[in-house]
Design a protein around this motif. Structure first.
Motif, PDB file in Angstrom:
ATOM      1  N   ARG A 248       0.936  -1.407  -0.457  1.00  0.00           N
ATOM      2  CA  ARG A 248      -0.374   0.311  -0.463  1.00  0.00           C
ATOM      3  C   ARG A 248       1.048   0.901  -0.001  1.00  0.00           C
ATOM      4  NH1 ARG A 248      -4.944   0.112   4.214  1.00  0.00           N
ATOM      5  NH2 ARG A 248      -5.454  -0.804   2.435  1.00  0.00           N
ATOM      6  N   ASP A 249       2.317   1.951   1.147  1.00  0.00           N
ATOM      7  CA  ASP A 249       3.024   2.146   0.597  1.00  0.00           C
ATOM      8  C   ASP A 249       3.524   2.705  -0.776  1.00  0.00           C
ATOM      9  OD1 ASP A 249       2.601   2.882   3.149  1.00  0.00           O
ATOM     10  OD2 ASP A 249       3.894   1.587   3.826  1.00  0.00           O
ATOM     11  N   LEU A 250       3.823   1.336  -0.628  1.00  0.00           N
ATOM     12  CA  LEU A 250       4.673   1.273  -2.758  1.00  0.00           C
ATOM     13  C   LEU A 250       3.838   1.990  -3.446  1.00  0.00           C
ATOM     14  CD1 LEU A 250       6.338  -2.189  -2.678  1.00  0.00           C
ATOM     15  CD2 LEU A 250       7.269   0.505  -2.067  1.00  0.00           C
ATOM     16  N   VAL A 251       2.224   1.992  -3.341  1.00  0.00           N
ATOM     17  CA  VAL A 251       1.018   2.060  -4.057  1.00  0.00           C
ATOM     18  C   VAL A 251       0.744   3.684  -4.354  1.00  0.00           C
ATOM     19  CG1 VAL A 251      -1.137   2.481  -4.993  1.00  0.00           C
ATOM     20  CG2 VAL A 251       0.362   0.762  -4.685  1.00  0.00           C
ATOM     21  N   ARG A 252       0.926   4.114  -2.781  1.00  0.00           N
ATOM     22  CA  ARG A 252       0.872   5.724  -2.797  1.00  0.00           C
ATOM     23  C   ARG A 252       1.912   6.584  -3.028  1.00  0.00           C
ATOM     24  NH1 ARG A 252       3.326   8.393   1.276  1.00  0.00           N
ATOM     25  NH2 ARG A 252       3.599   6.099   2.229  1.00  0.00           N
ATOM     26  N   ILE A 253       2.780   6.150  -2.916  1.00  0.00           N
ATOM     27  CA  ILE A 253       4.500   6.412  -2.941  1.00  0.00           C
ATOM     28  C   ILE A 253       4.565   6.863  -4.413  1.00  0.00           C
ATOM     29  CG2 ILE A 253       6.663   6.752  -3.017  1.00  0.00           C
ATOM     30  CD1 ILE A 253       6.451   5.715  -0.638  1.00  0.00           C
ATOM     31  N   GLY A 254       4.183   5.824  -4.952  1.00  0.00           N
ATOM     32  CA  GLY A 254       4.349   5.264  -6.676  1.00  0.00           C
ATOM     33  C   GLY A 254       4.059   6.238  -7.436  1.00  0.00           C
ATOM     34  N   LYS A 255       2.313   7.111  -6.687  1.00  0.00           N
ATOM     35  CA  LYS A 255       1.674   7.250  -7.851  1.00  0.00           C
ATOM     36  C   LYS A 255       1.947   9.379  -8.086  1.00  0.00           C
ATOM     37  CE  LYS A 255      -2.770   5.228  -6.060  1.00  0.00           C
ATOM     38  NZ  LYS A 255      -4.284   5.741  -5.718  1.00  0.00           N
ATOM     39  N   ASP A 256       2.624   9.783  -7.049  1.00  0.00           N
ATOM     40  CA  ASP A 256       3.334  10.996  -7.000  1.00  0.00           C
ATOM     41  C   ASP A 256       4.094  10.557  -8.517  1.00  0.00           C
ATOM     42  OD1 ASP A 256       1.958  12.651  -5.420  1.00  0.00           O
ATOM     43  OD2 ASP A 256       3.089  12.073  -4.206  1.00  0.00           O
ATOM     44  N   LEU A 257       4.584   9.751  -8.532  1.00  0.00           N
ATOM     45  CA  LEU A 257       5.581   9.365  -9.756  1.00  0.00           C
ATOM     46  C   LEU A 257       4.987   9.163 -10.940  1.00  0.00           C
ATOM     47  CD1 LEU A 257       9.150   6.627  -8.217  1.00  0.00           C
ATOM     48  CD2 LEU A 257       8.681   9.268  -9.283  1.00  0.00           C
ATOM     49  N   GLU A 258       4.406   8.464 -10.526  1.00  0.00           N
ATOM     50  CA  GLU A 258       3.503   7.882 -12.358  1.00  0.00           C
ATOM     51  C   GLU A 258       2.350   9.519 -12.918  1.00  0.00           C
ATOM     52  OE1 GLU A 258       0.388   5.696 -11.544  1.00  0.00           O
ATOM     53  OE2 GLU A 258       1.243   3.832  -9.945  1.00  0.00           O
ATOM     54  N   LYS A 259       1.996  10.378 -12.462  1.00  0.00           N
ATOM     55  CA  LYS A 259       1.502  11.648 -12.248  1.00  0.00           C
ATOM     56  C   LYS A 259       3.064  13.055 -13.144  1.00  0.00           C
ATOM     57  CE  LYS A 259       0.188  12.727  -8.282  1.00  0.00           C
ATOM     58  NZ  LYS A 259      -0.978  13.560  -7.611  1.00  0.00           N
ATOM     59  N   ASN A 260       3.732  12.330 -12.180  1.00  0.00           N
ATOM     60  CA  ASN A 260       4.721  14.151 -12.480  1.00  0.00           C
ATOM     61  C   ASN A 260       5.560  12.829 -14.010  1.00  0.00           C
ATOM     62  OD1 ASN A 260       4.317  15.269 -10.948  1.00  0.00           O
ATOM     63  ND2 ASN A 260       6.017  14.102  -9.863  1.00  0.00           N
ATOM     64  N   VAL A 261       5.420  12.105 -14.128  1.00  0.00           N
ATOM     65  CA  VAL A 261       6.636  11.107 -14.851  1.00  0.00           C
ATOM     66  C   VAL A 261       5.535  10.940 -16.440  1.00  0.00           C
ATOM     67  CG1 VAL A 261       7.074   8.498 -15.885  1.00  0.00           C
ATOM     68  CG2 VAL A 261       8.027   9.354 -14.338  1.00  0.00           C
ATOM     69  N   LEU A 262       4.744  11.077 -16.182  1.00  0.00           N
ATOM     70  CA  LEU A 262       3.017  11.071 -17.289  1.00  0.00           C
ATOM     71  C   LEU A 262       3.287  12.379 -17.527  1.00  0.00           C
ATOM     72  CD1 LEU A 262       1.301   9.802 -19.351  1.00  0.00           C
ATOM     73  CD2 LEU A 262      -0.266  10.268 -17.788  1.00  0.00           C
ATOM     74  N   ALA A 263       2.900  13.367 -16.767  1.00  0.00           N
ATOM     75  CA  ALA A 263       2.871  14.724 -17.907  1.00  0.00           C
ATOM     76  C   ALA A 263       4.004  15.475 -18.263  1.00  0.00           C
ATOM     77  CB  ALA A 263       2.514  15.706 -16.155  1.00  0.00           C
ATOM     78  N   GLY A 264       5.158  15.140 -18.070  1.00  0.00           N
ATOM     79  CA  GLY A 264       6.565  14.763 -18.051  1.00  0.00           C
ATOM     80  C   GLY A 264       6.776  14.559 -19.735  1.00  0.00           C
ATOM     81  N   ALA A 265       6.201  13.160 -19.933  1.00  0.00           N
ATOM     82  CA  ALA A 265       5.791  12.404 -21.368  1.00  0.00           C
ATOM     83  C   ALA A 265       5.462  13.140 -22.286  1.00  0.00           C
ATOM     84  CB  ALA A 265       6.284  11.147 -21.235  1.00  0.00           C
ATOM     85  N   LEU A 266       4.344  14.175 -21.353  1.00  0.00           N
ATOM     86  CA  LEU A 266       3.280  14.473 -22.758  1.00  0.00           C
ATOM     87  C   LEU A 266       3.890  16.262 -22.849  1.00  0.00           C
ATOM     88  CD1 LEU A 266       0.433  14.005 -23.619  1.00  0.00           C
ATOM     89  CD2 LEU A 266      -0.637  14.471 -21.986  1.00  0.00           C
ATOM     90  N   TRP A 267       4.656  16.547 -21.920  1.00  0.00           N
ATOM     91  CA  TRP A 267       5.261  17.910 -22.296  1.00  0.00           C
ATOM     92  C   TRP A 267       5.944  17.373 -23.776  1.00  0.00           C
ATOM     93  CZ3 TRP A 267       4.138  23.054 -21.960  1.00  0.00           C
ATOM     94  CH2 TRP A 267       5.099  23.528 -22.562  1.00  0.00           C
ATOM     95  N   SER A 268       7.085  16.995 -23.375  1.00  0.00           N
ATOM     96  CA  SER A 268       7.501  16.359 -24.060  1.00  0.00           C
ATOM     97  C   SER A 268       7.343  16.837 -25.633  1.00  0.00           C
ATOM     98  CB  SER A 268       9.017  15.722 -23.975  1.00  0.00           C
ATOM     99  OG  SER A 268       9.903  16.200 -22.447  1.00  0.00           O
ATOM    100  N   HIS A 269       6.218  15.438 -25.810  1.00  0.00           N
ATOM    101  CA  HIS A 269       5.691  14.496 -26.731  1.00  0.00           C
ATOM    102  C   HIS A 269       5.251  16.733 -27.379  1.00  0.00           C
ATOM    103  CE1 HIS A 269       2.739  12.561 -29.931  1.00  0.00           C
ATOM    104  NE2 HIS A 269       2.331  13.288 -29.040  1.00  0.00           N
ATOM    105  N   VAL A 270       3.985  17.351 -26.920  1.00  0.00           N
ATOM    106  CA  VAL A 270       2.958  17.783 -27.254  1.00  0.00           C
ATOM    107  C   VAL A 270       4.256  19.333 -27.855  1.00  0.00           C
ATOM    108  CG1 VAL A 270       1.028  16.688 -26.325  1.00  0.00           C
ATOM    109  CG2 VAL A 270       2.388  19.047 -25.536  1.00  0.00           C
ATOM    110  N   THR A 271       5.026  19.382 -27.514  1.00  0.00           N
ATOM    111  CA  THR A 271       6.108  21.009 -27.450  1.00  0.00           C
ATOM    112  C   THR A 271       6.856  20.208 -29.087  1.00  0.00           C
ATOM    113  OG1 THR A 271       7.894  20.265 -25.982  1.00  0.00           O
ATOM    114  CG2 THR A 271       5.822  21.663 -25.693  1.00  0.00           C
ATOM    115  N   ASN A 272       6.631  19.215 -28.797  1.00  0.00           N
ATOM    116  CA  ASN A 272       7.570  18.209 -30.570  1.00  0.00           C
ATOM    117  C   ASN A 272       8.772  18.859 -30.162  1.00  0.00           C
ATOM    118  OD1 ASN A 272       4.746  18.691 -32.156  1.00  0.00           O
ATOM    119  ND2 ASN A 272       5.221  20.874 -31.671  1.00  0.00           N
ATOM    120  N   LYS A 273       9.212  17.753 -28.903  1.00  0.00           N
ATOM    121  CA  LYS A 273      10.304  17.518 -28.972  1.00  0.00           C
ATOM    122  C   LYS A 273      11.233  15.895 -28.481  1.00  0.00           C
ATOM    123  CE  LYS A 273      11.222  21.831 -26.173  1.00  0.00           C
ATOM    124  NZ  LYS A 273      11.683  22.260 -24.234  1.00  0.00           N
ATOM    125  N   VAL A 274      10.412  14.752 -29.004  1.00  0.00           N
ATOM    126  CA  VAL A 274      10.711  13.716 -29.295  1.00  0.00           C
ATOM    127  C   VAL A 274      10.530  13.656 -30.340  1.00  0.00           C
ATOM    128  CG1 VAL A 274      10.045  11.519 -28.310  1.00  0.00           C
ATOM    129  CG2 VAL A 274       9.482  13.226 -27.112  1.00  0.00           C
TER     130      VAL A 274
END
Length: 285
Positions: A248-274
């Motif tokens: 349960r702790d791993l899931v809770r901690i991991g959710k913050d990572l998931e949000k930031n990693v997805l947002a970072g990847a999407l930012w690179s994609h939509v700003t045409n940097k990939v």
């Protein structure tokens, strides 16, 4: 970056004169370069480049640029994509039951931090309809079973075409999509996987991590291919955990990572940097 900006993403065999010919093309037509990045992979003898320039005084119409640049591209055996900053990406968000990635992306979009259009949200469950309604985005519920999955995917693809979607984001969409779906959006389906790939592919990666007693957990955002969790990686991050942390702790901690990693990847994609090359990516800063 100003809206009146053109962006070229290029890869080709490495050879003399590449930068000269690309920048010379832009200069010859009155363009002002505002960003230029390049990378050479000596093992592959491969050259990669991202160049952006303003169109304010550019002497070619936007409709002419591709055909005129194609002459240079053929000479150097280039694979290339031309993008314009004014053309906002149109995203469809696919979700299941988990809300953290969805809320994060919708909040970034509402605040103007994520410069895209989001015409619709698709889900195989009805649980997140209220989140969609809260942000004023149409919600489409497609219950999926093993018996109707192929039919549902065709309905989803028809809806995506109707709304002129160019990027599909699997924001914790817990369904394996078919090869046919992937082929409809090559290098334009972005997934968030809740582990540091290539470790712990497939279902319940936090449980797998706990059973192995790992000291770090991670999240990975990647383009989707027909092979499960094997697509080109766009962005990753990790955080430390200890033996005291439960699943349960791993899931809770991991959710913050998931949000930031997805947002970072999407930012690179939509700003045409990939730039996708084979099963890897070049992600320009």
């Amino acid at each position: 970056m100003p809206n009146d900006t053109a962006i070229l993403l290029i890869h080709s065999p490495d050879q003399p004169g590449l930068v000269h010919d690309v920048t010379g093309f832009i200069f010859a037509h009155g363009g002002n370069i505002v960003d230029l990045q390049q990378h050479i992979d000596p093992e592959e003898n491969a050259f990669f480049m991202r160049v952006a320039w303003t169109l304010e005084k550019f002497t070619l119409d936007t409709e002419e640029i591709a055909s005129r640049f194609a002459i240079i591209a053929r000479r150097h055996q280039m694979r290339w994509k031309l993008r314009f900053a004014s053309n906002r990406h149109r995203l469809a968000l696919l979700v299941s039951k988990e809300s953290h990635c969805l809320y994060d992306l919708l909040s970034r979009h509402e605040s103007g931090e994520l410069p895209v259009d989001i015409p619709l949200i698709i889900s195989n469950h009805d649980l997140l309809r209220s989140a969609s309604e809260r942000f004023g985005i149409p919600f489409h519920h497609f219950p999926v079973t093993k018996d109707n999955k192929a039919e549902v995917e065709q309905q989803q693809l028809a809806l995506l075409r109707e709304h002129r979607i160019d990027t599909v984001v699997l924001a914790r969409y817990m369904q394996i999509i078919s090869a046919g779906f992937v082929e409809a959006y090559p290098d334009n389906i972005i997934n968030i996987h809740h582990s540091f790939l290539p470790a712990f592919v497939g279902a319940k990666p936090y449980h797998q991590a706990y059973e192995r007693g790992v000291k770090i957990i991670g999240a990975t955002s990647h383009y989707v291919t027909a092979d499960l969790d094997q697509g080109p990686i766009i962005h990753q991050d990790i955080t430390r955990v200890t033996h005291e942390d439960s699943v349960r702790d791993l899931v809770r901690i991991g959710k913050d990572l998931e949000k930031n990693v997805l947002a970072g990847a999407l930012w690179s994609h939509v700003t045409n940097k990939v730039l996708v090359y084979r099963n890897k990516t070049i992600v320009f800063a």
